[in-house]
Design an enzyme around this catalytic site. Structure first.
Site, PDB file in Angstrom:
ATOM      1  N   TYR A 108     -48.094  -2.105  40.763  1.00 27.07           N
ATOM      2  CA  TYR A 108     -48.248  -3.144  39.628  1.00 27.07           C
ATOM      3  C   TYR A 108     -47.829  -4.022  41.282  1.00 27.07           C
ATOM      4  CZ  TYR A 108     -44.808  -6.300  37.820  1.00 27.07           C
ATOM      5  OH  TYR A 108     -44.307  -6.708  37.271  1.00 27.07           O
ATOM      6  N   LYS A 161     -49.775  -7.347  41.646  1.00 26.96           N
ATOM      7  CA  LYS A 161     -49.284  -8.681  41.351  1.00 26.96           C
ATOM      8  C   LYS A 161     -49.243  -9.779  42.946  1.00 26.96           C
ATOM      9  CE  LYS A 161     -47.083 -10.367  38.011  1.00 26.96           C
ATOM     10  NZ  LYS A 161     -47.104 -10.918  36.552  1.00 26.96           N
TER      11      LYS A 161
END
Length: 331
Positions: free
Chosen positions: A134, A138
């Site tokens: 994640y 990102k």
């Protein structure tokens, strides 16, 4: 302004879209299920779908991009397809459609390699050293977004830190569920100093970035309440609001980080969809200081948080009405 909000079915996205509606903007939301935002026009679809994204951006003047795959575990390719390629696709099609401004909603984890953070600002996103798929994706997406900034298509990144509030399933419900079953430990006695962001404050900061593009385009800012507290104190406050006992047993942070890394790999290998009880990233968040200097953020955005942590906890208690988890919020 005609504003497209992606990912408006989540806690923060709904609040952002609702705030824009209340401010008088013409709001369209784009996500896989209805947002439930009164006064906004829903367009259903995924950022992985070229045709759906092209249709969603038509007519928009500004975009706030929150849609993302948010999880502690999962296949790396899934994170890349949604978080990186989805952002790339949205930026490309938005620019072609004549959109003038975009706010990419990022995360402080894009610049966090697991070390303690005490009073820093928005350090550069670093995919190579970010922990977990994640955070890595990102970080890649934020770099893409900021690289797309031009005078004709202005882009800013806002990194709200640990957003929570009534209806939050990412933090609050997990804390209450695990604490209620006696399965939430305090890592390193809950002493790590952290800051968080009440959802109303996170939303108002994100919307402020859209209005303050002259000051923030081409750069990232970290947003928080600016009230760092020991993690044990914060967890106790959430538990009190939800009517469950606060965690009372402790585990060394190093042990939890090691165990979390193993569990994370096993969960991903097995393809399990539910969130695991512990991951390396979660253990780091619960045992490592992470709070940020908010002076530059507040100056650039001309913004201050309107809801204190104590007021946020009071609102959380009002939401649960003193009932234990599982009995539902007060109606």
């Amino acid at each position: 302004m005609r504003v497209l909000v992606t990912g408006a079915s989540g806690l923060l996205g709904r609040e952002v879209a609702g705030l824009l509606v209340r401010q008088g903007h013409a709001v369209t939301t784009f996500q896989r299920r209805p947002s439930g935002v009164e006064g906004a026009a829903d367009v259903l679809g995924s950022v992985t779908d070229e045709d759906a994204v092209r249709a969603a951006v038509q007519g928009a003047e500004g975009i706030i991009h929150l849609a993302a795959k948010v999880s502690f575990t999962g296949r790396a390719a899934e994170f890349s397809e949604v978080n990186v390629e989805g952002t790339r696709r949205l930026l490309r099609l938005a620019r072609a459609a004549g959109v003038r401004e975009a706010v990419f909603v990022s995360s402080p984890s894009v610049a966090n390699s697991g070390a303690a953070i005490a009073g820093l600002g928005a350090e550069a996103a670093d995919p190579e050293h970010a922990h977990g798929d994640y955070s890595r994706t990102k970080a890649e997406a934020e770099l893409l977004a900021l690289a797309a900034d031009t005078p004709a298509f202005r882009v800013a990144a806002v990194r709200p830190h640990i957003v929570w509030g009534p209806g939050d399933t990412q933090l609050v419900e997990r804390v209450l569920e695990r604490a209620g079953r006696g399965r939430l430990p305090l890592l390193d006695a809950g002493a790590a100093l952290i800051d968080t962001t009440y959802v109303d404050n996170a939303a108002s900061a994100i919307v402020a970035a859209l209005h303050r593009m002259d000051h923030v385009h081409g750069r990232a800012v970290v947003v928080s309440n600016g009230e760092p507290r020991p993690i044990g104190e914060l967890l106790a406050g959430i538990c009190a609001a939800g009517g469950v006992p606060a965690p009372s047993w402790a585990v060394p942070g190093a042990v939890a980080r090691g165990a979390g890394a193993v569990v994370e790999r096993l969960w991903t290998w097995a393809g399990r969809k539910e969130e695991p009880p512990m991951t390396r990233f979660l253990a780091e968040q619960l045992s490592t200081a992470h709070w940020f200097d908010q002076r530059e953020t507040r100056r650039l955005l001309d913004w201050t948080p309107a809801v204190s942590l104590d007021e946020g906890l009071a609102r959380l208690a009002e939401h649960y009405g003193g009932r234990p988890p599982g009995s539902g919020p007060r109606r």
